[in-house]
Design an enzyme around this catalytic site. Structure first.
Site: not given
Length: 372
Positions: A40, A138, A172
């Site tokens: 992304n 993460e 995110c």
């Protein structure tokens, strides 16, 4: 240029000792860091691990997402080569999940830095555990935007639109759960839907388009199925809900309940589910009931009240009077619960902790004498 200006070294610390000796703790490289980066924000999310890992003396093996091998790996390697990075220090390893699994399981790669989905993070952690390998994960987030009853509802809707629809929701930190006091919910939902309807979606090379496409057909179909299931379960489609090719319209869902998958799961698309609450205690319980704990935004006329609420929310990041999407290179970035584990990214202290290990060294002027 003096050598000390040309090279940055990890910090150390002099320690007290009960013996007549020099005693110190210093940070030393781990050796090889395996970096697995997502699609992304391929360049940024690769380099936030690659750059500090190299800077403190490690070699790096970088596996970009197979959908972004150039922007997330090969182009970065070429730029670093032109900048003078020594040969053999950075290797780019394009490939699919099998390549990533081989990197995780390799016994001579003592550290894995992964950014991606929670499901993939769990698989990486399980594979690395038998090797006692250091793993920094993460992971995903289903981030709450909490609108208190005293908030400026027009400003709140503007912040919400940015947090929910920016980059098609493929972040995110996207505002994926909109928790709005019952007294404001109808006006908030209406304003947010109006903003969604005005946004243009299409070719991102056209500056007239606010949003571009989702990453692939599989993700588009997943977003559509979550929206359709929510509507079938009683949610109200206030805006969007359809796509043209890979371009999914920014979507607002009203009358959402906590048992809907569109509320519980990370959608990773431009969808804003709105749920109402009556009391602050109820709102805090709803936020904390999620398995995720990455970012939370609190919108209120009383900033200190928002600050006090931060103590009650289990999350890695809290923004008072801002939406959930924010990051700076100088801050330690990371989440809690299913949103992340291990070291943080960003900030000198966090990078040292993440990409080095501590070594205790003592020095004496002569060999120590013992009674044996």
């Amino acid at each position: 240029m003096p050598h000390s200006r040309r090279r940055r070294t990890a910090y150390g610390e002099l320690l007290r000792s009960s013996k007549p000796r020099l005693s110190m703790a210093r940070r030393v490289p781990l050796g090889v860091v395996g970096v697995i980066a997502p699609f992304n924000f391929p360049a940024i999310l690769a380099m936030r691990s690659v750059a500090p890992a190299l800077a403190v003396g490690n070699a790096v093996v970088l596996k970009p997402d197979p959908r972004t091998p150039i922007a997330g790996g090969l182009a970065l390697a070429e730029l670093l080569h032109e900048a003078g990075l020594p040969e053999g220090v950075l290797h780019v390893l394009p490939g699919n999940a099998e390549v990533g699994a081989a990197l995780v399981e390799h016994p001579e790669v003592p550290c894995i830095s992964f950014t991606g989905s929670t499901a993939a993070g769990r698989r990486i952690a399980a594979a690395a555990a038998p090797l006692l390998k250091r793993v920094h994960l993460e992971l995903g987030g289903n981030n709450a935007l909490l609108v208190l009853p005293d908030a400026d509802v027009e400003a709140a809707a503007s912040a919400a639109a940015w947090g929910a629809f920016l980059h098609q929701g493929q972040i995110c930190m996207t505002a994926g759960r909109h928790l709005v006091h019952a007294s404001l919910a109808e006006e908030y939902t209406r304003l947010l839907a109006e903003k969604a309807d005005r946004l243009t979606v299409g070719d991102p090379r056209d500056p007239g388009n606010a949003l571009g496409p989702l990453i692939d057909e599989g993700q588009r179909d997943r977003v559509q199925s979550l929206v359709d299931a929510a509507v079938a379960a009683g949610a109200t489609l206030r805006a969007g809900g359809s796509s043209d090719g890979l371009c999914f319209r920014p979507t607002v869902l009203g009358d959402v309940t906590t048992d809907m998958d569109a509320w519980k799961e990370e959608i990773f698309g431009p969808v804003a589910p709105v749920l109402t609450y009556e009391s602050i205690d109820e709102a805090v319980d709803i936020i904390n009931s999620s398995e995720y704990g990455l970012s939370v935004g609190i919108l209120t006329a009383d900033a200190y009240r928002g600050f006090e609420l931060a103590d009650r929310i289990v999350t890695g990041i809290v923004h008072v009077n801002d939406q959930t999407v924010d990051d700076e290179a100088v801050i330690p970035f990371g989440g809690t619960k299913a949103s992340g584990v291990g070291g943080h990214f960003g900030g000198a202290a966090a990078n040292l902790e993440t990409f080095t290990q501590q070594q205790w060294v003592t020095v004496q002027s002569s060999i120590a004498r013992y009674p044996f």
